[in-house]
Design an enzyme around this catalytic site. Structure first.
Site, PDB file in Angstrom:
ATOM      1  N   HIS A  20       0.847  -1.210   0.000  1.00 17.68           N
ATOM      2  CA  HIS A  20       0.000   0.000   0.000  1.00 17.68           C
ATOM      3  C   HIS A  20       0.878   1.256   0.000  1.00 17.68           C
ATOM      4  CE1 HIS A  20      -3.132  -2.598   2.275  1.00 17.68           C
ATOM      5  NE2 HIS A  20      -3.680  -2.320   1.113  1.00 17.68           N
ATOM      6  N   LYS A  44     -15.549  -7.977   5.271  1.00 18.97           N
ATOM      7  CA  LYS A  44     -14.198  -8.560   5.296  1.00 18.97           C
ATOM      8  C   LYS A  44     -13.783  -8.930   6.722  1.00 18.97           C
ATOM      9  CE  LYS A  44     -11.594  -7.272   1.205  1.00 18.97           C
ATOM     10  NZ  LYS A  44     -10.320  -6.706   0.737  1.00 18.97           N
ATOM     11  N   ARG A  98      -2.135  -5.981  -8.488  1.00 18.22           N
ATOM     12  CA  ARG A  98      -1.105  -6.985  -8.234  1.00 18.22           C
ATOM     13  C   ARG A  98      -1.096  -7.959  -9.398  1.00 18.22           C
ATOM     14  NH1 ARG A  98      -2.998  -7.597  -2.124  1.00 18.22           N
ATOM     15  NH2 ARG A  98      -4.864  -7.059  -3.246  1.00 18.22           N
ATOM     16  N   SER A 136      -2.638  -7.925   2.678  1.00 19.68           N
ATOM     17  CA  SER A 136      -2.987  -7.796   4.106  1.00 19.68           C
ATOM     18  C   SER A 136      -3.450  -9.136   4.670  1.00 19.68           C
ATOM     19  CB  SER A 136      -4.116  -6.779   4.288  1.00 19.68           C
ATOM     20  OG  SER A 136      -3.740  -5.517   3.820  1.00 19.68           O
TER      21      SER A 136
HETATM   22  P1  ADP Z   1      -9.754  -3.631  -0.854  1.00 22.19           P
HETATM   23  O1  ADP Z   1     -10.648  -4.236   0.190  1.00 22.19           O
HETATM   24  O2  ADP Z   1     -10.327  -2.413  -1.507  1.00 22.19           O
HETATM   25  O3  ADP Z   1      -9.153  -4.609  -1.830  1.00 22.19           O
HETATM   26  P2  ADP Z   1      -7.072  -3.426   0.263  1.00 22.19           P
HETATM   27  O4  ADP Z   1      -6.653  -2.669   1.468  1.00 22.19           O
HETATM   28  O5  ADP Z   1      -6.870  -4.908   0.278  1.00 22.19           O
HETATM   29  O6  ADP Z   1      -8.569  -3.034   0.046  1.00 22.19           O
HETATM   30  O7  ADP Z   1      -6.332  -2.842  -1.026  1.00 22.19           O
HETATM   31  C1  ADP Z   1      -6.485  -1.499  -1.410  1.00 22.19           C
HETATM   32  C2  ADP Z   1      -5.862  -1.295  -2.771  1.00 22.19           C
HETATM   33  O8  ADP Z   1      -4.458  -1.510  -2.698  1.00 22.19           O
HETATM   34  C3  ADP Z   1      -6.367  -2.247  -3.850  1.00 22.19           C
HETATM   35  O9  ADP Z   1      -6.396  -1.548  -5.076  1.00 22.19           O
HETATM   36  C4  ADP Z   1      -5.322  -3.331  -3.868  1.00 22.19           C
HETATM   37  O10 ADP Z   1      -5.267  -3.980  -5.129  1.00 22.19           O
HETATM   38  C5  ADP Z   1      -4.068  -2.494  -3.634  1.00 22.19           C
HETATM   39  N1  ADP Z   1      -2.970  -3.281  -3.086  1.00 22.19           N
HETATM   40  C6  ADP Z   1      -2.929  -3.979  -1.929  1.00 22.19           C
HETATM   41  N2  ADP Z   1      -1.741  -4.588  -1.756  1.00 22.19           N
HETATM   42  C7  ADP Z   1      -0.995  -4.260  -2.849  1.00 22.19           C
HETATM   43  C8  ADP Z   1       0.333  -4.602  -3.293  1.00 22.19           C
HETATM   44  N3  ADP Z   1       1.125  -5.416  -2.595  1.00 22.19           N
HETATM   45  N4  ADP Z   1       0.743  -4.078  -4.472  1.00 22.19           N
HETATM   46  C9  ADP Z   1      -0.058  -3.293  -5.208  1.00 22.19           C
HETATM   47  N5  ADP Z   1      -1.318  -2.946  -4.858  1.00 22.19           N
HETATM   48  C10 ADP Z   1      -1.774  -3.426  -3.693  1.00 22.19           C
END
Ligand code: ADP
Length: 172
Positions: A20, A44, A98, A136
């Site tokens: 992030h 979630k 990703r 996460s």
């Molecule tokens: P959501 O519930 O919206 O998926 P997340 O907190 O899991 O929330 O992710 C928020 C954003 O960050 C999403 O667009 C996700 O694809 C991106 N993201 C999370 N981890 C990574 C990573 N390691 N590399 C690139 N983008 C990421």
């Protein structure tokens, strides 16, 4: 004066990871103001409360705002993403992409969002390869089994995840 460019980076941030943070750093280069939207996302079943997630994201991004001079606002939201984006005056939404796994969901969400408001673009950014596989959900899983998560999250966040996981396991 040119209009301020405002980007919204939405997510659950349960917890915020180095992936992030890499996306936030890249996003900062594109905007004058970055709104990090922390979604309630009860479906979630987050490990951290909404307030904790907002506080942690605020703490972990405050130095970046100071270093770059870009305004970063960390805001909770519990509404349609497009409504939130309109409310904060966003020009575009930033999402991290990703692997193939993210694509299908992001493709559908962006397609629907374009129908709801065609004036707000969605921009996809890729993290540096060394952060691309961080998720996460996996960070929490590794911590639950006592693994070392130091490479995946900022130091303080790592300590907080371990403490949370321990508190949860004591509760049974
Ligand atoms: P959501 O519930 O919206 O998926 P997340 O907190 O899991 O929330 O992710 C928020 C954003 O960050 C999403 O667009 C996700 O694809 C991106 N993201 C999370 N981890 C990574 C990573 N390691 N590399 C690139 N983008 C990421």
């Amino acid at each position: 004066m040119a209009k301020q460019r405002v980007g919204v980076y939405p997510g659950t941030f349960d917890p915020i990871t180095n992936g992030h943070i890499d996306i936030i750093k890249r996003g900062i280069g594109l905007v004058d103001r970055l709104v990090i939207g922390v979604a309630t996302n009860p479906s979630k079943n987050p490990l951290f409360t909404l307030e904790e997630r907002v506080d942690i994201v605020t703490r972990e991004t405050s130095a970046l705002a100071l270093e770059t001079g870009v305004q970063i606002d960390v805001v909770q939201f519990d509404e349609l993403l497009m409504k939130f984006a309109e409310r904060v005056g966003a020009d575009f939404i930033i999402r991290g992409l990703r692997a193939v796994a993210d694509f299908e969901y992001e493709f559908q969400m962006t397609g629907m969002n374009y129908q709801i408001n065609p004036d707000i673009e969605t921009v996809f950014l890729m993290a540096d390869p060394k952060y691309q596989t961080i998720a996460s959900r996996l960070v929490k899983e590794v911590a639950m089994y006592g693994g070392n998560i130091a490479a995946f999250v900022p130091k303080q966040v790592g300590l907080e995840v371990v403490a949370k996981v321990e508190a949860h396991s004591k509760k049974g």
